[in-house]
Write an enzyme that holds these catalytic residues in place. Structure first.
Site, PDB file in Angstrom:
ATOM      1  N   ILE A 123      -5.114  -9.245  -6.182  1.00 34.77           N
ATOM      2  CA  ILE A 123      -6.184  -8.368  -5.690  1.00 34.77           C
ATOM      3  C   ILE A 123      -5.842  -6.884  -5.895  1.00 34.77           C
ATOM      4  CG2 ILE A 123      -5.414  -8.068  -3.288  1.00 34.77           C
ATOM      5  CD1 ILE A 123      -8.316  -8.780  -2.428  1.00 34.77           C
TER       6      ILE A 123
ATOM      7  N   GLY B  37      10.807  -7.188  -1.447  1.00 37.48           N
ATOM      8  CA  GLY B  37       9.425  -6.727  -1.497  1.00 37.48           C
ATOM      9  C   GLY B  37       8.398  -7.811  -1.227  1.00 37.48           C
TER      10      GLY B  37
ATOM     11  N   SER C  49       5.670  -9.821   0.595  1.00 36.81           N
ATOM     12  CA  SER C  49       4.714  -9.500   1.665  1.00 36.81           C
ATOM     13  C   SER C  49       3.902 -10.707   2.095  1.00 36.81           C
ATOM     14  CB  SER C  49       3.781  -8.374   1.218  1.00 36.81           C
ATOM     15  OG  SER C  49       3.024  -8.767   0.094  1.00 36.81           O
TER      16      SER C  49
ATOM     17  N   HIS D 193       5.399 -17.344  -4.519  1.00 37.26           N
ATOM     18  CA  HIS D 193       4.491 -17.014  -5.612  1.00 37.26           C
ATOM     19  C   HIS D 193       5.262 -16.314  -6.697  1.00 37.26           C
ATOM     20  CE1 HIS D 193       4.455 -13.930  -2.482  1.00 37.26           C
ATOM     21  NE2 HIS D 193       4.332 -13.026  -3.452  1.00 37.26           N
TER      22      HIS D 193
ATOM     23  N   HIS E  13       4.730 -13.669  -9.769  1.00 37.76           N
ATOM     24  CA  HIS E  13       3.839 -12.689 -10.388  1.00 37.76           C
ATOM     25  C   HIS E  13       3.949 -12.821 -11.912  1.00 37.76           C
ATOM     26  CE1 HIS E  13       3.372 -10.052  -6.700  1.00 37.76           C
ATOM     27  NE2 HIS E  13       4.512 -10.648  -6.391  1.00 37.76           N
TER      28      HIS E  13
HETATM   29  P1  5GP Z   1       4.527 -10.070  -2.731  1.00 43.10           P
HETATM   30  O1  5GP Z   1       4.480  -8.618  -2.314  1.00 43.10           O
HETATM   31  O2  5GP Z   1       4.659 -10.965  -1.511  1.00 43.10           O
HETATM   32  O3  5GP Z   1       5.534 -10.377  -3.795  1.00 43.10           O
HETATM   33  O4  5GP Z   1       3.144 -10.381  -3.426  1.00 43.10           O
HETATM   34  C1  5GP Z   1       1.980 -10.670  -2.709  1.00 43.10           C
HETATM   35  C2  5GP Z   1       0.827 -10.331  -3.623  1.00 43.10           C
HETATM   36  O5  5GP Z   1      -0.333 -10.902  -3.075  1.00 43.10           O
HETATM   37  C3  5GP Z   1       0.574  -8.832  -3.767  1.00 43.10           C
HETATM   38  O6  5GP Z   1       0.705  -8.448  -5.121  1.00 43.10           O
HETATM   39  C4  5GP Z   1      -0.854  -8.658  -3.246  1.00 43.10           C
HETATM   40  O7  5GP Z   1      -1.612  -7.715  -3.966  1.00 43.10           O
HETATM   41  C5  5GP Z   1      -1.419 -10.065  -3.376  1.00 43.10           C
HETATM   42  N1  5GP Z   1      -2.473 -10.361  -2.414  1.00 43.10           N
HETATM   43  C6  5GP Z   1      -2.425 -10.121  -1.076  1.00 43.10           C
HETATM   44  N2  5GP Z   1      -3.571 -10.527  -0.488  1.00 43.10           N
HETATM   45  C7  5GP Z   1      -4.344 -11.026  -1.490  1.00 43.10           C
HETATM   46  C8  5GP Z   1      -5.653 -11.609  -1.496  1.00 43.10           C
HETATM   47  O8  5GP Z   1      -6.328 -11.759  -0.484  1.00 43.10           O
HETATM   48  N3  5GP Z   1      -6.132 -12.026  -2.704  1.00 43.10           N
HETATM   49  C9  5GP Z   1      -5.407 -11.886  -3.857  1.00 43.10           C
HETATM   50  N4  5GP Z   1      -5.979 -12.314  -4.983  1.00 43.10           N
HETATM   51  N5  5GP Z   1      -4.174 -11.351  -3.882  1.00 43.10           N
HETATM   52  C10 5GP Z   1      -3.647 -10.923  -2.704  1.00 43.10           C
END
Ligand code: 5GP
Length: 114
Positions: free
Chosen positions: A31, A93, A95, A100, A102
Site C-alpha cells: 500500500i 524494521g 511492522s 512477508h 518484500h
Molecule cells: P514490514 O515493515 O513489516 O516489513 O512491512 C509491512 C508492509 O506492509 C509495509 O511495507 C506496509 O506498507 C505494508 N502494509 C501495511 N498495511 C497494509 C495494507 O493494509 N495493505 C497493503 N497492501 N499493504 C500494507
C-alpha cells in the site's frame, strides 16, 4: 484468535491488489510502495516472523521463496533484477507480525540498505 492484518487481506476483508495466490501463499501490492514495483508475498499460515518459523514450515518457506521469484518474473523484474527483503523484529524494521517477503524493483537498489 484475532486475525493478522495480512490474514484479513487474504480473506478479502481488506481490499488489496492481488498479484498471485495459491494454496500456500498470497501476493499483493504494497500500500506504500518503496520502489516503482513493490509487492508483498506472504504465507497463508500466519507465521509471525522468520525467527518464529519451525522446522515443519520448511515446505512453506521454500515455496514462498520459489514463488517470490516466479512473481518477480511475472511482474517483469527478472531481466532488470530485484530485491527480496524480509524484515524481522524491531531493528529489522518489521511492522506487521505476519511473515512477508518484500519484492522490490524498477529502480537500482542501494547497498548497504538503510
Ligand atoms: P514490514 O515493515 O513489516 O516489513 O512491512 C509491512 C508492509 O506492509 C509495509 O511495507 C506496509 O506498507 C505494508 N502494509 C501495511 N498495511 C497494509 C495494507 O493494509 N495493505 C497493503 N497492501 N499493504 C500494507
Amino acid at each position: 484468535m484475532t486475525k493478522t492484518l495480512f490474514e484479513r487481506i487474504i480473506a478479502r476483508e481488506i481490499p488489496s491488489q492481488i498479484v498471485y495466490e495459491d494454496d500456500l501463499v498470497f501476493a499483493f501490492k504494497d500500500i506504500t510502495p518503496q520502489a516503482p514495483t513493490h509487492v508483498l508475498i506472504v504465507p497463508k499460515k500466519p507465521i509471525a516472523r522468520i525467527a518464529e518459523a519451525a522446522a515443519t514450515d520448511h515446505q512453506t518457506l521454500g515455496h514462498l521463496l520459489l514463488k517470490a521469484a516466479e512473481v518477480a518474473e511475472k511482474i517483469g523484474l527478472k531481466e532488470s533484477g530485484y530485491r527480496l527483503v524480509i524484515n524481522n523484529g524491531a531493528d529489522g524494521g518489521e511492522s506487521v507480525p505476519h511473515l512477508h517477503c518484500h519484492i522490490l524493483g524498477g529502480r537500482k537498489m542501494a547497498w548497504p540498505p538503510g
